[in-house]
Design a protein around this motif. Structure first.
Motif, PDB file in Angstrom:
ATOM      1  N   SER A 254       1.062   2.320  -5.910  1.00 41.43           N
ATOM      2  CA  SER A 254       0.995   0.856  -5.934  1.00 41.43           C
ATOM      3  C   SER A 254       0.145   0.364  -7.102  1.00 41.43           C
ATOM      4  O   SER A 254       0.503  -0.610  -7.774  1.00 41.43           O
ATOM      5  CB  SER A 254       0.442   0.340  -4.612  1.00 41.43           C
ATOM      6  OG  SER A 254      -0.792   0.976  -4.302  1.00 41.43           O
TER       7      SER A 254
ATOM      8  N   GLN B   3       0.140  -5.685   0.973  1.00 41.64           N
ATOM      9  CA  GLN B   3      -1.217  -5.942   0.499  1.00 41.64           C
ATOM     10  C   GLN B   3      -1.363  -7.262  -0.240  1.00 41.64           C
ATOM     11  O   GLN B   3      -2.479  -7.653  -0.569  1.00 41.64           O
ATOM     12  CB  GLN B   3      -1.661  -4.805  -0.432  1.00 41.64           C
ATOM     13  CG  GLN B   3      -1.735  -3.450   0.237  1.00 41.64           C
ATOM     14  CD  GLN B   3      -2.848  -3.386   1.271  1.00 41.64           C
ATOM     15  OE1 GLN B   3      -3.959  -3.821   1.016  1.00 41.64           O
ATOM     16  NE2 GLN B   3      -2.534  -2.838   2.437  1.00 41.64           N
TER      17      GLN B   3
ATOM     18  N   ASN C 178      -3.795  -5.207  -4.672  1.00 41.20           N
ATOM     19  CA  ASN C 178      -3.787  -4.202  -5.736  1.00 41.20           C
ATOM     20  C   ASN C 178      -4.193  -4.800  -7.072  1.00 41.20           C
ATOM     21  O   ASN C 178      -4.912  -4.168  -7.862  1.00 41.20           O
ATOM     22  CB  ASN C 178      -2.396  -3.570  -5.845  1.00 41.20           C
ATOM     23  CG  ASN C 178      -2.049  -2.734  -4.632  1.00 41.20           C
ATOM     24  OD1 ASN C 178      -2.891  -2.022  -4.094  1.00 41.20           O
ATOM     25  ND2 ASN C 178      -0.804  -2.811  -4.184  1.00 41.20           N
TER      26      ASN C 178
ATOM     27  N   THR D 178       4.049   1.833   5.621  1.00 36.47           N
ATOM     28  CA  THR D 178       3.782   1.000   4.450  1.00 36.47           C
ATOM     29  C   THR D 178       3.349  -0.387   4.901  1.00 36.47           C
ATOM     30  O   THR D 178       3.965  -0.976   5.784  1.00 36.47           O
ATOM     31  CB  THR D 178       5.043   0.895   3.576  1.00 36.47           C
ATOM     32  OG1 THR D 178       5.459   2.207   3.192  1.00 36.47           O
ATOM     33  CG2 THR D 178       4.771   0.079   2.331  1.00 36.47           C
TER      34      THR D 178
ATOM     35  N   GLN E 161      -1.680   7.057  -6.406  1.00 39.45           N
ATOM     36  CA  GLN E 161      -1.818   5.639  -6.081  1.00 39.45           C
ATOM     37  C   GLN E 161      -0.663   4.891  -6.755  1.00 39.45           C
ATOM     38  O   GLN E 161      -0.833   4.211  -7.763  1.00 39.45           O
ATOM     39  CB  GLN E 161      -3.176   5.112  -6.548  1.00 39.45           C
ATOM     40  CG  GLN E 161      -4.352   5.749  -5.829  1.00 39.45           C
ATOM     41  CD  GLN E 161      -5.694   5.271  -6.363  1.00 39.45           C
ATOM     42  OE1 GLN E 161      -5.889   5.196  -7.578  1.00 39.45           O
ATOM     43  NE2 GLN E 161      -6.615   4.962  -5.470  1.00 39.45           N
TER      44      GLN E 161
ATOM     45  N   GLU F 283       0.871  -1.174   0.000  1.00 37.20           N
ATOM     46  CA  GLU F 283       0.000   0.000   0.000  1.00 37.20           C
ATOM     47  C   GLU F 283       0.907   1.221   0.000  1.00 37.20           C
ATOM     48  O   GLU F 283       1.515   1.568   1.015  1.00 37.20           O
ATOM     49  CB  GLU F 283      -0.914   0.018   1.219  1.00 37.20           C
ATOM     50  CG  GLU F 283      -1.877   1.197   1.217  1.00 37.20           C
ATOM     51  CD  GLU F 283      -2.744   1.262   2.463  1.00 37.20           C
ATOM     52  OE1 GLU F 283      -3.562   2.190   2.558  1.00 37.20           O
ATOM     53  OE2 GLU F 283      -2.581   0.386   3.336  1.00 37.20           O
ATOM     54  N   TYR F 284       1.012   1.866  -1.146  1.00 33.75           N
ATOM     55  CA  TYR F 284       2.007   2.924  -1.318  1.00 33.75           C
ATOM     56  C   TYR F 284       1.329   4.103  -1.990  1.00 33.75           C
ATOM     57  O   TYR F 284       1.215   4.169  -3.217  1.00 33.75           O
ATOM     58  CB  TYR F 284       3.179   2.414  -2.162  1.00 33.75           C
ATOM     59  CG  TYR F 284       4.451   3.206  -1.993  1.00 33.75           C
ATOM     60  CD1 TYR F 284       5.170   3.155  -0.815  1.00 33.75           C
ATOM     61  CD2 TYR F 284       4.924   4.010  -3.018  1.00 33.75           C
ATOM     62  CE1 TYR F 284       6.339   3.876  -0.658  1.00 33.75           C
ATOM     63  CE2 TYR F 284       6.088   4.732  -2.882  1.00 33.75           C
ATOM     64  CZ  TYR F 284       6.794   4.666  -1.698  1.00 33.75           C
ATOM     65  OH  TYR F 284       7.946   5.396  -1.536  1.00 33.75           O
ATOM     66  N   THR F 285       0.856   5.038  -1.188  1.00 34.36           N
ATOM     67  CA  THR F 285       0.202   6.238  -1.677  1.00 34.36           C
ATOM     68  C   THR F 285       0.985   7.456  -1.185  1.00 34.36           C
ATOM     69  O   THR F 285       2.095   7.330  -0.655  1.00 34.36           O
ATOM     70  CB  THR F 285      -1.255   6.292  -1.191  1.00 34.36           C
ATOM     71  OG1 THR F 285      -1.266   6.323   0.246  1.00 34.36           O
ATOM     72  CG2 THR F 285      -2.036   5.072  -1.666  1.00 34.36           C
TER      73      THR F 285
END
Length: 314
Positions: A283, A74, A78, A71, A281, A59-61
């Motif tokens: 990811s 996930q 995704n 971080t 977003q 999860e990298y926003t």
């Protein structure tokens, strides 16, 4: 006092020279020569692909980038979100169809002009070569901007010549894709033309003359004589065209102003850019990049496997 004479050594015979054991090289010697290239490719290709795949599982926003949130892993979350998104499926289908149209048209134009180069005199051949190389050398941003001006509804000369008035090529979905396709073919066919022309010149002229004397048409000569000989070259230009056209970005982004009205002209590369940088977003954008990489690898491997089954040596 007597002196002892030494007998001079006899030269080695040819048989003795041929039976001398050759010096064995280490099995690691070829790898030592390849080590600099492997190191460069590892830094430029392997590590970025590894990072792309790693981010696609996280999860990298913008919150994780700024350090506001940790971080988290996930898994395939995704990818699940991606493949359940109707817009992604629509963009994927549009990308495949558009890339296929670009590849087929580019190969048709490039091969036709390559055959034409073998039929014209030196001066027209030189002019065509220079014009094609000029289109090939034009940067994608510059070429896209020029094409947008040529087809501009207010100031472009194309609408005036065709009597289309203020018709906007970038307003409709299919007309915008057609306009981008023309620009992509314009800047891509020189590679196919020059490569295929070089292959044609390597074919013995006696073979082509014999086919012509037998009454074969130009299409029959191409299909039955040239194409089988040029198959390895056609494989290379086809794979290159698939890779270039499938990951198209600049032409779509510039000519349709970021993907067209309501995203009607989105392709995967522009869609990934919007997800990663416009929506932060990262990811999801990385997941789209991994999907594109896997699709291109699959297409290339399947194409090469089919040719191997036909007995073609590449």
């Amino acid at each position: 006092m007597t002196t002892q004479l030494t007998r001079p050594a006899e030269p080695l015979t040819a048989a003795a020279r041929t039976t001398r054991t050759p010096r064995r090289t280490s099995p690691w010697t070829p790898w030592l020569y390849l080590l600099p290239a492997v190191a460069v490719l590892g830094g430029l290709l392997v590590y970025p692909v590894y990072q792309l795949g790693l981010i696609s599982f996280l999860e990298y926003t913008q919150a994780q980038v700024s350090g506001g949130e940790p971080t988290s892993f996930q898994g395939f979350g995704n990818y699940t979100e991606l493949f359940t998104d109707p817009q992604f499926r629509q963009v994927l289908l549009a990308t495949v169809l558009f890339a296929a149209a670009c590849v087929v048209t580019t190969l048709a134009v490039g091969c036709s002009l390559a055959v034409l180069l073998t039929r014209v005199r030196a001066l027209p051949r030189l002019v065509l070569m220079l014009a094609a190389l000029g289109a090939w050398a034009t940067p994608a941003v510059t070429g896209s901007t020029v094409w947008v001006f040529l087809f501009d509804p207010d100031f472009g000369p194309v609408n005036r010549l065709l009597g289309l008035g203020d018709f906007s090529w970038t307003y409709g979905r299919y007309s915008a894709f057609a306009l981008v396709l023309l620009e992509v073919v314009w800047c891509s066919f020189p590679f196919v033309m020059v490569t295929v022309y070089a292959g044609i010149k390597a074919i013995p002229s006696e073979v082509l003359e014999a086919a012509a004397l037998d009454g074969a048409s130009q299409w029959r000569i191409w299909r039955s004589v040239m194409a089988p000989v040029l198959r390895p070259i056609l494989v290379v230009v086809t794979i290159q065209s698939i890779i270039w056209d499938f990951k198209l970005f600049t032409q779509i982004y510039v000519m349709t102003n970021g993907g067209g009205i309501a995203g009607q002209n989105l392709v995967l590369n522009v869609y990934a850019y919007q997800k990663a940088f416009a929506s932060s977003q990262y990811s999801l954008g990385s997941a789209i990049g991994v999907v594109m990489l896997l699709i291109l690898l699959a297409v290339t491997l399947v194409y090469l496997r089919l040719l191997r089954r036909q007995g073609e040596e590449l």
